[in-house]
Design a protein around this motif. Structure first.
Motif, mmCIF file in Angstrom:
data_model
loop_
_atom_site.group_PDB
_atom_site.id
_atom_site.type_symbol
_atom_site.label_atom_id
_atom_site.label_comp_id
_atom_site.label_asym_id
_atom_site.label_seq_id
_atom_site.Cartn_x
_atom_site.Cartn_y
_atom_site.Cartn_z
ATOM 1 N N GLN A 66 0.835 -1.193 0.000
ATOM 2 C CA GLN A 66 0.000 0.000 0.000
ATOM 3 C C GLN A 66 0.874 1.249 0.000
ATOM 4 O O GLN A 66 2.051 1.199 0.340
ATOM 5 N N VAL A 67 0.275 2.349 -0.360
ATOM 6 C CA VAL A 67 0.873 3.669 -0.152
ATOM 7 C C VAL A 67 -0.200 4.522 0.513
ATOM 8 O O VAL A 67 -1.364 4.507 0.091
ATOM 9 N N GLN A 68 0.186 5.192 1.594
ATOM 10 C CA GLN A 68 -0.774 5.987 2.357
ATOM 11 C C GLN A 68 -0.225 7.384 2.607
ATOM 12 O O GLN A 68 0.986 7.569 2.767
ATOM 13 N N LEU A 69 -1.126 8.340 2.668
ATOM 14 C CA LEU A 69 -0.809 9.702 3.074
ATOM 15 C C LEU A 69 -1.254 9.834 4.520
ATOM 16 O O LEU A 69 -2.418 9.558 4.840
ATOM 17 N N GLN A 70 -0.298 10.196 5.409
ATOM 18 C CA GLN A 70 -0.610 10.278 6.833
ATOM 19 C C GLN A 70 -0.537 11.719 7.312
ATOM 20 O O GLN A 70 0.277 12.508 6.838
ATOM 21 N N LEU A 71 -1.376 12.024 8.285
ATOM 22 C CA LEU A 71 -1.403 13.323 8.938
ATOM 23 C C LEU A 71 -1.152 13.107 10.423
ATOM 24 O O LEU A 71 -1.889 12.352 11.077
ATOM 25 N N ASN A 72 -0.106 13.736 10.958
ATOM 26 C CA ASN A 72 0.164 13.653 12.394
ATOM 27 C C ASN A 72 -0.811 14.572 13.122
ATOM 28 O O ASN A 72 -0.625 15.785 13.172
ATOM 29 N N VAL A 73 -1.871 14.001 13.671
ATOM 30 C CA VAL A 73 -2.909 14.763 14.362
ATOM 31 C C VAL A 73 -2.453 15.135 15.768
ATOM 32 O O VAL A 73 -2.692 16.235 16.242
ATOM 33 N N TYR A 76 0.148 10.883 19.652
ATOM 34 C CA TYR A 76 -0.264 9.486 19.683
ATOM 35 C C TYR A 76 -1.328 9.139 18.638
ATOM 36 O O TYR A 76 -1.885 8.050 18.676
ATOM 37 N N VAL A 77 -1.650 10.064 17.727
ATOM 38 C CA VAL A 77 -2.739 9.852 16.770
ATOM 39 C C VAL A 77 -2.311 10.258 15.361
ATOM 40 O O VAL A 77 -1.794 11.361 15.168
ATOM 41 N N LYS A 78 -2.539 9.378 14.388
ATOM 42 C CA LYS A 78 -2.290 9.667 12.972
ATOM 43 C C LYS A 78 -3.537 9.306 12.178
ATOM 44 O O LYS A 78 -4.118 8.250 12.381
ATOM 45 N N ALA A 79 -3.946 10.188 11.283
ATOM 46 C CA ALA A 79 -5.039 9.890 10.356
ATOM 47 C C ALA A 79 -4.393 9.523 9.021
ATOM 48 O O ALA A 79 -3.322 10.030 8.674
ATOM 49 N N LEU A 112 -3.589 4.709 16.377
ATOM 50 C CA LEU A 112 -3.304 5.130 17.751
ATOM 51 C C LEU A 112 -2.091 4.358 18.230
ATOM 52 O O LEU A 112 -1.992 3.160 17.997
ATOM 53 N N GLY A 113 -1.146 5.044 18.866
ATOM 54 C CA GLY A 113 0.017 4.312 19.343
ATOM 55 C C GLY A 113 1.119 5.216 19.849
ATOM 56 O O GLY A 113 0.968 6.434 19.940
ATOM 57 N N LEU A 114 2.232 4.590 20.178
ATOM 58 C CA LEU A 114 3.438 5.293 20.578
ATOM 59 C C LEU A 114 4.355 5.377 19.380
ATOM 60 O O LEU A 114 4.989 4.399 19.018
#
Length: 116
Positions: A66-73, A76-79, A112-114
């Motif tokens: 896969q390839v994903q675009l992530q946003l550091n919200v 501890y949270v990424k969309a 959700l994570g560290l």
């Protein structure tokens, strides 16, 4: 206890599970790309509202880059949102082959994570 209904509908059920391996360059940037690969197994069978329809099942090996675009919200949270392609090994289930399971996939979610 429900009575027997001869009009119950059978449907194809696909379940899968596995583990992700993920490469994420520039993960500290607000918006960044990530490249996960899902490695796992899946199961195809026919079900209905009473459970399994009794037509057998087939197990497959699944690989999905896969390839994903992530946003550091938050720390501890990424969309994320992305696309992938699911490959499965050759199989035949009823009149279906791997061509009905292989193909483009889409993902939207929250992690959700560290994170480092």
């Amino acid at each position: 206890f429900p009575s027997h209904d001869s009009t119950r509908l059978n449907y194809l059920d696909y379940r899968s599970g596995g583990a992700f391996v993920e490469f994420t360059p520039w993960s500290s940037k607000l918006v960044h790309l990530t490249f996960p690969i899902l490695l796992g197994v899946g199961e195809l069978d026919m079900d209905n509202e009473w459970g399994q329809a009794g037509f057998g099942e087939v197990n497959v090996v699944q690989v999905e880059p896969q390839v994903q675009l992530q946003l550091n919200v938050h720390r501890y949270v990424k969309a994320f949102g992305g696309v992938g392609y699911r490959w499965v090994n050759s199989h035949t289930f009823r009149n279906m082959t791997e061509q009905e399971v292989r193909g483009l996939t889409g993902q939207v979610g929250v992690k959700l994570g560290l994170f480092r």
